[in-house]
Motif scaffolding. Sequence first.
Motif, short mmCIF file in Angstrom:
data_model
loop_
_atom_site.label_atom_id
_atom_site.label_comp_id
_atom_site.label_asym_id
_atom_site.label_seq_id
_atom_site.Cartn_x
_atom_site.Cartn_y
_atom_site.Cartn_z
N TYR A 1 28.09 51.68 47.68
CA TYR A 1 29.35 52.06 47.42
C TYR A 1 29.25 53.68 47.45
O TYR A 1 28.65 54.54 46.99
N HIS B 1 32.68 50.23 50.25
CA HIS B 1 32.45 49.24 49.53
C HIS B 1 33.49 48.10 49.92
O HIS B 1 32.95 47.06 50.11
N SER B 2 34.78 48.23 50.18
CA SER B 2 35.64 47.28 50.60
C SER B 2 35.56 46.71 52.05
O SER B 2 35.84 45.81 52.30
N THR C 1 32.64 44.05 51.82
CA THR C 1 33.26 43.01 51.19
C THR C 1 33.98 42.24 52.19
O THR C 1 33.76 40.96 52.46
N ILE D 1 42.39 39.01 46.11
CA ILE D 1 42.00 40.28 44.92
C ILE D 1 41.21 41.59 45.91
O ILE D 1 41.42 42.32 45.93
N ALA D 2 40.42 40.88 46.90
CA ALA D 2 39.68 41.87 47.70
C ALA D 2 40.67 42.92 48.43
O ALA D 2 40.46 44.12 48.45
N LYS E 1 43.88 43.47 47.45
CA LYS E 1 44.50 44.31 46.19
C LYS E 1 43.44 45.66 46.21
O LYS E 1 43.78 46.69 45.99
N GLU E 2 42.15 45.08 45.85
CA GLU E 2 41.03 46.25 45.58
C GLU E 2 41.24 47.29 46.95
O GLU E 2 41.14 48.23 46.51
N PHE F 1 44.01 49.35 46.46
CA PHE F 1 43.79 50.24 45.32
C PHE F 1 42.93 51.19 45.79
O PHE F 1 43.23 52.53 45.53
N GLN F 2 41.69 50.92 46.48
CA GLN F 2 40.93 52.05 46.70
C GLN F 2 41.13 52.85 47.87
O GLN F 2 40.92 54.07 47.87
#
Lengths: 519, 142
Positions: free
Chosen positions: A6, A13-14, A17, A193-194, A196-197, A200-201
């Motif tokens: 990360y 990170h994203s 994923t 969720i991913a 959204k994450e 957010f990121q």
Amino acid sequence: MTNEIYDPLIGEHSKATQETLIRENEEKDKQIAALISAKEQAEAASLATSKALNYNRDLIEVSRDPLVTIGPDDIIIDANKATENATGLPREKLIGTDFSAYFTEPDKAQAGYEKALSEGVVFDYKLSLKHISGRTTPVLYNATVYRDDEGKVIGVFAAARDIAFIQNAKNELTYLMNNLELLVEKRVAELVIANKELAFQNEEKEKRAAELVIANKELAFQNEEKDKRAAELVLANKELIFQKGEKADRAAELVIANKELTFQKEKIHELNNQLEYRVSERTAQLESVNKELEALSYSISHDLKAPLRHMAGYVSLLVKKYNDLLPEEGHHYLDMISVSAQNMAELIERLLQFSRSGRIEMNQKLLSMNEIVAALIQPIKEQAIEHWIEFNIEPMPLVFGDPDMIKSVWSNLIENAVKFSRKKDLTKISIGAEENENDIVYHIKDNGAGFDMNYTSKLFKVFQRLHSREDYEGTGIGLATVQRIIARHGGKIWAESKEGEDATFYFTLIKRKESEKTC
Amino acid sequence: MNAILYVEDSPLDIELTLEAIKENKIANPIVVTNDGVEALEYLRCEGFYKDRKPGNPILILLDLKMPRMDGLEFLSIVKKDEKFKRIPIIMLTASREERDLVKGYDLGVNAYVVKPVDFESLIEIVKHVNSFWISINESPLE
């Protein structure tokens, strides 16, 4: 996600994923394709089974499917090896028995048979074969009638197809489909969720970027500051070098100054010794003078007063006893002797008081000036019946002093004020005080004769009078005594006047701190 | 009637004081002694006074400055003596500024009077001394 690295600055990170999710989706697709193919295979197998029923009798025995021919009276006419396997009974036992007895639902088997007879054929008729051990085998029955050469129906040829594996495959398929749906839902949820994450990121990234901009500015500012400090340091170093030089100079000066100081200390020590010697010499002289003075005042009080007392006493006796024998002029002479004796006695008493005010030990207490003044003016008010005196006494702060001495101060000053304003129609005397940082200034003002300010210096000297004894009686000792008392209390006394109009006497007393109080 | 003991060395003071006592018509006998020694002889019924009528004086009037034994010495002896210490003693002084005043009180004197220059004042003082120390004041019972 645990094996991913990360990096907050680039959001690795994203991205990782997302890639993982895509890879997993591809896997799922492959699984689904495999399942579909399995289903197709199953269907193909089923078709092959139907086809096998049409094979001729020769193939009957080698068929894996149980095959039987049933006569018009429901009796098994023939059965192959597979039927033996499925029922657990040899062919000899099977032939000649009712075929429906080998199914879990004999009536349904019978109905199928009759359907075949009436319609000529039955397809994929679901039944379950019974084995003698109790085990059952789900089968699809395909039956056709067979006829003799004349076309008359003489029986039914039935083939059972074991469909347990199809059933299993179906079940498996259903399970996999359901599982797939769950997985897809789960993945979709995870993706949401991913995402959204990710969003957010991304936001965080933007924030970090903004922070970085600020941090960069701060860094630039700090660099500038650093440069400034460096420049200052250079200056400070120069100053330090300069001051070091100065210090050396000063040190040299100090050495010289110390030598000078040592020399002067010795000189001072010598002077001190001389001074001490002189002081002790003077003190001894003073003590001796004081003793003489005391002896003198003792002598005055006794030896000078006694003859006066006797003179006055005998004059009184003379007047009392031989009053009638004296002419009027004689009375006048005797009066004069009496008055003079009284005056001299008063003078002696005041002189003793003056002498005492310088010698007596002081006993300082916290005093109320208002109480002292009130006590002193009370008898004056009572006696001044013919002449009206207006007193105006302001509140005054408490002060430390010897009660007897301070009382004597006020007594003298009030007596003076009354005496010198006696010739006015209305005597006005005001008394008050003003508080300063270190002392209190008391004053007493009268509207009397006042005095010529040119002679102020003579006011407080013994036997000095600014008015004739004929105008204003008195000894000329009172104010000298007052000044001595005030001086002994560490205060000052002075006076101001407009001749013929007024006179004000001021005196100060030191304000003492609480800690210096004595009981 | 108990006597008044008057201790004084000046004959003129004695004469004037006796005149003032006479003016006040005081009936008590007055015994005059000229110094402390003679006064003690009177109290102790010794010497010239060995045959005197017994009894302590009702009051002692005491001058301070006297030959042989002065007032303070006499005072210290009398106030330590069990037989005489309750006799009231009035000190006679020439001035209010008298330095021996405090010493006199320390030794147990009962009062003091400043000898006045004015004779009329003397008469007045004797009157007051008589009314308080002879008429009003009572010595405790022995």
